[in-house]
Each structure stands twice: as structure tokens, then as C-alpha cells.
Scaffold this motif. Structure first.
Motif, short mmCIF file in Angstrom:
data_model
loop_
_atom_site.label_atom_id
_atom_site.label_comp_id
_atom_site.label_asym_id
_atom_site.label_seq_id
_atom_site.Cartn_x
_atom_site.Cartn_y
_atom_site.Cartn_z
N SER A 245 -25.68 51.02 87.79
CA SER A 245 -26.96 51.73 87.66
C SER A 245 -26.93 52.83 86.61
O SER A 245 -27.94 53.49 86.37
N GLY A 246 -25.77 53.02 85.96
CA GLY A 246 -25.65 54.05 84.93
C GLY A 246 -25.13 55.38 85.42
O GLY A 246 -25.01 56.34 84.64
N THR A 247 -24.80 55.50 86.69
CA THR A 247 -24.26 56.74 87.24
C THR A 247 -22.84 56.96 86.72
O THR A 247 -22.04 56.01 86.64
N LEU A 271 -15.16 53.14 93.12
CA LEU A 271 -16.37 53.95 93.29
C LEU A 271 -17.57 53.35 92.57
O LEU A 271 -18.62 53.99 92.48
N GLY A 272 -17.40 52.14 92.04
CA GLY A 272 -18.52 51.44 91.44
C GLY A 272 -18.49 51.37 89.93
O GLY A 272 -19.42 50.83 89.32
N GLY A 273 -17.45 51.89 89.28
CA GLY A 273 -17.39 51.88 87.83
C GLY A 273 -17.23 50.48 87.26
O GLY A 273 -16.41 49.69 87.76
#
Length: 320
Positions: A245-247, A271-273
Motif C-alpha cells: 500500500s506504500g506504507t 511487516l509487509g515490506g
């Protein structure tokens, strides 16, 4: 050197210019001597670099020696503007106001404005021209170092000021701040302390807070780890991974309990990277950063000088 011989060295100076130059001739000679010695040292190193085999022991020793010297010069260069400010505030301005010797000149048809303008013009000519020469010599010497040696003098670190006009502009700020503080404090030692601390504070604000924001930061994005990070050519501020999502997931996030037993990459991926990013200033940003910072410093210097003359006129409006 006798007073007569000193006079002969200044044939074109007269009136308050001669008095100011004569009063501070020792300081001028010391600074001029330092510039001359620096010139000779750099000239000798350039000659060795141009005429010797870079793999020879003598050339490598010269390279190492010059690197160590430039590291010390860069460190000392960070203090030079504060020393300039302290000198202008104390010996150049406040000492005469404290002792009252300025009244002699003011009774010789020399106005307070001309008295201050003469002092600032002389110290500016000597200091700024000498500093500009030192910057040029520093750049020449660094450019002649081996690639490995240049790494210890990266463009964004301690050597930053000595590699461009920021050093000259910072010395100009020292002159302006010194003049203003000297007129306000009017006591030699306190004026020197206040001026030096003020200039160091401004330098710290630019170095630690403002400098990286003076030009837009470039964001690098890659599917693989960014290899240019943590190198002398790239000034990096933040790095990590981006989620779908770009976070942003910063590398330092994984320095705590989240990263125990994992590599930073594994931690950020958990952590989603999904891809790597880094906010950097590449070496191509050097001149924009230098020129913008120099411009801001010169504006501050000009404001300090303008306020100094306003203070002088306000306090001595009736002087001839």
C-alpha cells in the motif's frame, strides 16, 4: 618588524584604514602565513601526485599524510567562522569601545559609520579572500587523493564546508555577527564569547537541522537492496521497505524486539515490506545545497551588518 617597515607594507592605506590595518597587522600576518604554508603544502603534494608512481611507497605515504592533514583542516575549518566572529566582536570592535580609543578617530573628522565600515571592509577583504583560497586548495588536494582516501572526506560530512562557498559565506556571517555583538556588548572578552557561541549555534542549526532540507530529497526504490547506501557518494537519511500500500517500514523499526533473531530484511518483509526504498542526496545535489546555504548565510550576514550600523547610528547619532 619595526613600525617604519610596517608602514612601508601599506603604502596605499591612509586614515582609518591605515590605523585598522596597523592595529591588527599581526593577526593578518598569521592568517596570511597560514594560507601561504597551505599553498606550498598542496603544491608539493600535487607535484608528487603528478610525477610519481601512485603505487610507489613515497607516493602512498604522501597520500596518507595529506589525507590526515585534510581531515584536521576540515575539522579546524568548522571553527574558523566562530574564530572570525570572536575576533571581530572583541579585538576589532568591542576593545576600542571598552577602552575609549575610538573617540580619537571620531574627533579627526572620521564618522562612526566610516570607522565601522573601514574595519569591516578590511577584515572582509583579508578573511574572505584568504578563506576562498583555502577552499580552492582543499578541493585541489582532495581531488588529487586516491579514491580510497577521498572516501574519508565525503562531500556531505566534515569536509562539506571546506569544499565550497559555504565556508566563505559562514565567515561572512562571522564578520556580521561579530560586528553586531561587539557594538551591543562593548566588552572585549564577553563579546568574543557571545559572538563565537552565536556563530557556532547558527552553524549547528544549518548542519544538523536545515541543510538536508535545502534541496528536494531523491527517493530511490528497488526490488533488491540499494547498494549505493552508506557510501561516500550518497548522503542517505532514511531507508527501509515499502508495503504493497506504500506504507514505509523503516530499517530502525527492526532494531527493537521486532527484529530479534531476524535479519533486517526478514523483519521488514514480515511487516509487509515488498520493495526497498531510500531517501538520499546523491553527489549531484552538492552544488544546489552549497549555493542555497551560502545564499541564506549571506542574507543573515547582511542583516547582521545592517543592524550593527543601525545600532551604531542610534547610540552615536551626535558624533561627528
Amino acid at each position: 618588524m619595526s613600525a617604519t617597515s610596517s608602514i612601508s607594507l601599506l603604502p596605499r592605506l591612509s586614515g582609518p584604514r591605515w590605523v585598522a590595518a596597523h592595529q591588527h597587522r599581526t593577526t593578518g600576518r598569521v592568517f596570511g602565513g597560514f594560507v601561504a604554508v597551505s599553498f606550498l603544502a598542496v603544491a608539493a603534494f600535487l607535484a608528487v601526485s603528478a610525477g610519481a608512481d601512485p603505487k610507489a611507497d613515497f607516493a602512498q605515504s604522501a597520500d596518507t599524510g595529506m589525507t590526515m592533514l585534510l581531515q584536521r583542516v576540515a575539522g579546524a575549518g568548522m571553527l574558523l567562522p566562530a574564530l572570525v566572529g570572536a575576533f571581530v566582536a572583541g579585538p576589532l570592535v568591542a576593545r576600542e569601545l571598552e577602552s575609549g580609543t575610538y573617540t580619537w578617530l571620531w574627533t579627526q573628522s572620521v564618522s562612526p559609520v566610516r570607522w565601522l565600515a573601514t574595519k569591516l571592509a578590511l577584515v572582509s577583504a583579508v578573511t574572505l579572500s584568504g578563506t576562498a583560497v583555502l577552499v580552492v586548495l582543499f578541493r585541489l588536494a582532495r581531488g588529487a587523493l586516491s579514491a580510497e582516501a577521498q572516501f574519508s572526506l565525503s562531500w556531505y560530512d566534515t569536509a562539506y564546508e571546506m569544499l565550497g562557498p559555504v565556508q566563505v559565506a559562514m565567515c561572512a556571517l562571522g564578520i556580521g555577527v561579530g560586528a553586531l555583538v561587539g557594538l551591543l556588548v562593548r566588552k572585549t572578552v564577553p563579546a568574543m564569547v557571545v559572538a563565537g557561541i552565536t556563530v557556532l549555534t547558527v552553524a549547528w542549526v544549518f548542519t544538523g537541522l536545515l541543510r538536508k532540507s535545502l534541496w528536494p530529497v531523491e527517493t530511490l526504490v528497488s526490488k533488491t537492496p540499494i547498494e549505493s547506501l552508506h557510501t561516500p557518494a550518497v548522503w542517505d537519511f532514511a531507508d527501509g521497505m515499502l508495503t504493497a500500500s506504500g506504507t514505509r517500514v523503516l530499517t530502525e523499526t527492526c532494531w527493537g524486539t521486532e527484529g530479534v533473531g531476524k535479519t533486517p530484511e526478514q523483519c521488514m518483509a514480515d511487516l509487509g515490506g515488498v520493495q526497498y526504498f531510500a531517501d538520499v542526496h546523491p553527489e549531484s545535489h552538492f552544488w544546489p545545497l552549497q549555493l542555497i546555504e551560502s545564499g541564506l548565510l549571506l542574507v543573515l550576514a547582511g542583516l547582521a551588518v545592517a543592524v550593527a550600523f543601525r545600532v551604531l547610528r542610534g547610540r552615536h547619532a551626535g558624533a561627528s
